[in-house]
Motif scaffolding. Structure first.
Motif, PDB file in Angstrom:
ATOM      1  N   THR A 180     132.040  30.699 -30.960  1.00 56.75           N
ATOM      2  CA  THR A 180     133.485  30.898 -30.976  1.00 56.75           C
ATOM      3  C   THR A 180     133.775  32.275 -31.568  1.00 56.75           C
ATOM      4  O   THR A 180     132.919  32.890 -32.202  1.00 56.75           O
ATOM      5  CB  THR A 180     134.201  29.827 -31.825  1.00 56.75           C
ATOM      6  N   GLY A 181     134.998  32.734 -31.357  1.00 56.34           N
ATOM      7  CA  GLY A 181     135.427  33.987 -31.981  1.00 56.34           C
ATOM      8  C   GLY A 181     134.916  35.245 -31.314  1.00 56.34           C
ATOM      9  O   GLY A 181     135.018  36.337 -31.888  1.00 56.34           O
ATOM     10  N   GLU A 182     134.388  35.114 -30.087  1.00 59.79           N
ATOM     11  CA  GLU A 182     133.938  36.280 -29.338  1.00 59.79           C
ATOM     12  C   GLU A 182     134.304  36.086 -27.871  1.00 59.79           C
ATOM     13  O   GLU A 182     134.394  34.956 -27.392  1.00 59.79           O
ATOM     14  CB  GLU A 182     132.420  36.464 -29.456  1.00 59.79           C
ATOM     15  N   GLY A 183     134.492  37.194 -27.163  1.00 61.78           N
ATOM     16  CA  GLY A 183     134.828  37.082 -25.747  1.00 61.78           C
ATOM     17  C   GLY A 183     135.428  38.366 -25.222  1.00 61.78           C
ATOM     18  O   GLY A 183     135.167  39.456 -25.742  1.00 61.78           O
ATOM     19  N   TRP A 184     136.267  38.242 -24.198  1.00 62.00           N
ATOM     20  CA  TRP A 184     136.851  39.426 -23.564  1.00 62.00           C
ATOM     21  C   TRP A 184     138.302  39.158 -23.172  1.00 62.00           C
ATOM     22  O   TRP A 184     138.756  38.007 -23.156  1.00 62.00           O
ATOM     23  CB  TRP A 184     136.014  39.878 -22.371  1.00 62.00           C
ATOM     24  N   PHE A 185     139.020  40.243 -22.853  1.00 59.97           N
ATOM     25  CA  PHE A 185     140.465  40.150 -22.655  1.00 59.97           C
ATOM     26  C   PHE A 185     140.939  41.305 -21.798  1.00 59.97           C
ATOM     27  O   PHE A 185     140.138  42.136 -21.345  1.00 59.97           O
ATOM     28  CB  PHE A 185     141.185  40.119 -24.005  1.00 59.97           C
ATOM     29  N   ASP A 186     142.241  41.387 -21.586  1.00 61.59           N
ATOM     30  CA  ASP A 186     142.851  42.427 -20.757  1.00 61.59           C
ATOM     31  C   ASP A 186     143.302  43.581 -21.666  1.00 61.59           C
ATOM     32  O   ASP A 186     144.276  43.442 -22.417  1.00 61.59           O
ATOM     33  CB  ASP A 186     144.042  41.831 -19.996  1.00 61.59           C
ATOM     34  N   ALA A 187     142.599  44.698 -21.583  1.00 60.81           N
ATOM     35  CA  ALA A 187     142.893  45.838 -22.458  1.00 60.81           C
ATOM     36  C   ALA A 187     144.274  46.404 -22.202  1.00 60.81           C
ATOM     37  O   ALA A 187     145.009  46.743 -23.145  1.00 60.81           O
ATOM     38  CB  ALA A 187     141.834  46.929 -22.262  1.00 60.81           C
ATOM     39  N   HIS A 188     144.656  46.538 -20.938  1.00 56.95           N
ATOM     40  CA  HIS A 188     145.958  47.106 -20.602  1.00 56.95           C
ATOM     41  C   HIS A 188     147.077  46.213 -21.128  1.00 56.95           C
ATOM     42  O   HIS A 188     148.078  46.697 -21.669  1.00 56.95           O
ATOM     43  CB  HIS A 188     146.080  47.291 -19.089  1.00 56.95           C
ATOM     44  N   ALA A 189     146.921  44.894 -20.987  1.00 55.34           N
ATOM     45  CA  ALA A 189     147.939  43.963 -21.480  1.00 55.34           C
ATOM     46  C   ALA A 189     148.088  44.069 -22.992  1.00 55.34           C
ATOM     47  O   ALA A 189     149.207  44.034 -23.522  1.00 55.34           O
ATOM     48  CB  ALA A 189     147.582  42.537 -21.079  1.00 55.34           C
ATOM     49  N   MET A 190     146.970  44.235 -23.684  1.00 57.65           N
ATOM     50  CA  MET A 190     147.034  44.371 -25.139  1.00 57.65           C
ATOM     51  C   MET A 190     147.766  45.648 -25.540  1.00 57.65           C
ATOM     52  O   MET A 190     148.636  45.646 -26.418  1.00 57.65           O
ATOM     53  CB  MET A 190     145.624  44.368 -25.720  1.00 57.65           C
ATOM     54  N   LEU A 191     147.422  46.750 -24.882  1.00 61.89           N
ATOM     55  CA  LEU A 191     148.087  48.015 -25.183  1.00 61.89           C
ATOM     56  C   LEU A 191     149.588  47.919 -24.918  1.00 61.89           C
ATOM     57  O   LEU A 191     150.402  48.396 -25.721  1.00 61.89           O
ATOM     58  CB  LEU A 191     147.473  49.135 -24.349  1.00 61.89           C
ATOM     59  N   MET A 192     149.971  47.301 -23.797  1.00 59.67           N
ATOM     60  CA  MET A 192     151.381  47.203 -23.450  1.00 59.67           C
ATOM     61  C   MET A 192     152.158  46.339 -24.440  1.00 59.67           C
ATOM     62  O   MET A 192     153.350  46.581 -24.671  1.00 59.67           O
ATOM     63  CB  MET A 192     151.537  46.668 -22.031  1.00 59.67           C
ATOM     64  N   LEU A 193     151.526  45.344 -25.040  1.00 61.92           N
ATOM     65  CA  LEU A 193     152.202  44.551 -26.071  1.00 61.92           C
ATOM     66  C   LEU A 193     152.623  45.444 -27.236  1.00 61.92           C
ATOM     67  O   LEU A 193     153.759  45.365 -27.720  1.00 61.92           O
ATOM     68  CB  LEU A 193     151.284  43.439 -26.589  1.00 61.92           C
ATOM     69  N   PHE A 194     151.700  46.299 -27.677  1.00 60.22           N
ATOM     70  CA  PHE A 194     152.020  47.191 -28.789  1.00 60.22           C
ATOM     71  C   PHE A 194     153.043  48.242 -28.376  1.00 60.22           C
ATOM     72  O   PHE A 194     154.000  48.516 -29.115  1.00 60.22           O
ATOM     73  CB  PHE A 194     150.742  47.867 -29.309  1.00 60.22           C
ATOM     74  N   ARG A 195     152.866  48.828 -27.200  1.00 55.13           N
ATOM     75  CA  ARG A 195     153.802  49.872 -26.765  1.00 55.13           C
ATOM     76  C   ARG A 195     155.216  49.314 -26.592  1.00 55.13           C
ATOM     77  O   ARG A 195     156.196  49.967 -26.969  1.00 55.13           O
ATOM     78  CB  ARG A 195     153.303  50.485 -25.449  1.00 55.13           C
ATOM     79  N   LYS A 196     155.311  48.127 -26.038  1.00 47.91           N
ATOM     80  CA  LYS A 196     156.626  47.512 -25.861  1.00 47.91           C
ATOM     81  C   LYS A 196     157.266  47.218 -27.207  1.00 47.91           C
ATOM     82  O   LYS A 196     158.475  47.452 -27.411  1.00 47.91           O
ATOM     83  CB  LYS A 196     156.493  46.224 -25.053  1.00 47.91           C
ATOM     84  N   ALA A 197     156.481  46.712 -28.146  1.00 48.07           N
ATOM     85  CA  ALA A 197     157.012  46.414 -29.478  1.00 48.07           C
ATOM     86  C   ALA A 197     157.502  47.667 -30.184  1.00 48.07           C
ATOM     87  O   ALA A 197     158.476  47.618 -30.959  1.00 48.07           O
ATOM     88  CB  ALA A 197     155.939  45.720 -30.316  1.00 48.07           C
ATOM     89  N   LEU A 198     156.864  48.806 -29.902  1.00 55.95           N
ATOM     90  CA  LEU A 198     157.258  50.054 -30.560  1.00 55.95           C
ATOM     91  C   LEU A 198     158.622  50.550 -30.102  1.00 55.95           C
ATOM     92  O   LEU A 198     159.274  51.305 -30.827  1.00 55.95           O
ATOM     93  CB  LEU A 198     156.212  51.138 -30.293  1.00 55.95           C
ATOM     94  N   ARG A 199     159.061  50.136 -28.924  1.00 52.15           N
ATOM     95  CA  ARG A 199     160.351  50.612 -28.413  1.00 52.15           C
ATOM     96  C   ARG A 199     161.512  50.162 -29.294  1.00 52.15           C
ATOM     97  O   ARG A 199     162.583  50.765 -29.274  1.00 52.15           O
ATOM     98  CB  ARG A 199     160.560  50.113 -26.985  1.00 52.15           C
ATOM     99  N   GLU A 200     161.312  49.108 -30.038  1.00 47.09           N
ATOM    100  CA  GLU A 200     162.357  48.589 -30.921  1.00 47.09           C
ATOM    101  C   GLU A 200     162.169  49.034 -32.360  1.00 47.09           C
ATOM    102  O   GLU A 200     162.852  48.547 -33.253  1.00 47.09           O
ATOM    103  CB  GLU A 200     162.385  47.069 -30.833  1.00 47.09           C
ATOM    104  N   LYS A 201     161.226  49.929 -32.589  1.00 47.48           N
ATOM    105  CA  LYS A 201     160.890  50.319 -33.965  1.00 47.48           C
ATOM    106  C   LYS A 201     161.170  51.790 -34.267  1.00 47.48           C
ATOM    107  O   LYS A 201     160.628  52.352 -35.216  1.00 47.48           O
ATOM    108  CB  LYS A 201     159.419  49.972 -34.259  1.00 47.48           C
TER     109      LYS A 201
END
Length: 388
Positions: free
Chosen positions: A145-166
């Motif tokens: 458990t605690g290891e694996g893979w994910f969508d890098a672009h989706a992760m980046l976009m979560l942070f970038r979108k959150a920054l628009r309100e900051k």
């Protein structure tokens, strides 16, 4: 223009720093500079986007564990629609007889940090994964458990979108110079002719971090390294396959209905990448990777390569480990560089750590002191042995 903080590099490391600065209560002005706003050539989006706890150094394990906890509460942090497609498929790192002592030592460090890593001999591994050939294998470490893979672009976009309100100023430009007066950096020059005065400058420039540090008259042993990633099809679909790392350094993992593989670059001629070189080296697949895959997984003697891509990543030539924190003399110049292939998974933790350092005067959540620039100045390696 004057900013309290100028962050050079707007991909996952720079965006994480900006995000956590606001989360920690920093109310000053922040500029986030990115020359490639589509992130077409960014190390973040060309990454193979995986997360592991199988490191040799406890501090690296802790950085990735912070990000793992973030993944577990992603919707609480970023909203009900937040999804990065995290597949907790695990890592399986194999070792022959010569590599067994290091594998065991790494495993002890991982268990001490609470990681769910199982060390098994070759026979047990074949029972667990019947498609695996144990030829030349003595043992393997498997992250249940605690290891694996994910969508890098989706992760980046979560942070970038959150920054628009900051209240972050996004600036699309290339940095051409950094001005210093004595022991302080004072401004950052851009290719559009603008100059930004800065109270603090943070280097989050990924593969270009060494060049950015050089603009400030500071030495940083970080350079871009080229990595080829190949996609192939196979008749056999192994739903239980983790990210498998062969003792040769070649690795593979499933990606939906296909597989991806990499790790064939020869160490003896692996040097700085041409920043413009994103051409795929197909002979690496045919001459180096394919024979290893066919040996390790006999069913992969018959596979069909379909496509490939090239990315550059920030390689620390001193010790393949991150450089985090301020320069000892030029204290308003901060580093977040040299992750050597594990920057995406550690970026949120580093963003949190640097935000705490700036806002509160010290690390609180993850102590990054061991990654400080002091060892670079002294030429003292803090070596990560488990570099993939």
């Amino acid at each position: 223009m004057r900013y309290d903080i100028v962050i050079i590099g707007g991909a996952i490391v720079g965006s994480s720093i900006a995000y956590y600065l606001r989360e920690e209560g920093f109310s000053g002005s922040i500029a986030l500079i990115e020359r490639d706003p589509q992130f077409a050539h960014a190390a973040t989006t060309l990454s193979c986007a995986s997360i592991r706890q199988q490191f040799s150094i406890p501090e690296n394990i802790r950085l990735s564990q912070f990000t793992l906890k973030l993944f577990r509460r992603l919707k609480d942090e970023f909203g009900a629609d937040a999804d990065i497609g995290f597949h907790e498929g695990g890592y399986l790192i194999l070792a022959g007889e010569n590599g067994l002592p290091i594998l065991k030592a790494n495993h002890q460090a991982q268990i001490a940090e609470g990681a769910d890593i199982l060390l098994e001999d070759a026979d047990a591994l074949v029972r667990r994964f019947p498609w695996l050939s144990a030829e030349g294998i003595t043992a393997g470490a498997y992250g249940r458990t605690g290891e694996g893979w994910f969508d890098a672009h989706a992760m980046l976009m979560l942070f970038r979108k959150a920054l628009r309100e900051k209240k972050i100023d996004f600036i699309t430009a290339d940095v051409t110079g950094i001005e210093r007066q004595g022991q302080s950096v004072t401004s950052v020059s851009l290719d559009n002719g603008e100059k930004l005065k800065a109270g603090i400058v943070i280097n989050a420039a990924g593969p270009n971090a060494g060049m950015v540090a050089d603009m400030a008259g500071l030495a940083l042993p970080v350079e871009p390294r080229k990595r080829n990633v190949f996609v192939f099809e196979a008749r056999e679909k192994y739903a239980d396959m983790p990210l498998l790392v062969d003792p040769s350094g070649i690795w593979l993992r499933p990606e939906g209905s296909v597989y991806i593989t990499a790790g064939a670059e020869p160490e003896e001629c692996d040097g700085p990448a041409d920043p413009q070189d994103f051409d795929v080296d197909w002979p690496l697949f045919e001459e180096v990777i394919w024979p290893v895959l066919a040996t390790r997984i006999p069913a992969f003697e018959a596979i069909k390569p379909t496509r490939a891509w090239v990315g550059h990543y920030d390689y620390n030539t001193l010790d393949q480990n991150a450089v985090i924190g301020p320069h000892p003399q030029v204290t308003n110049f901060l580093f977040a560089n040299g992750f050597s292939g594990h920057g995406l998974q550690q970026a949120p933790a580093v963003g949190k750590a640097l935000a705490e350092l700036i806002v509160h005067g010290g690390y609180r959540t993850v102590d990054c002191s061991a990654f400080g620039y002091g060892r670079v100045a002294e030429g003292r390696a803090f070596r990560e042995l488990n570099v993939i």
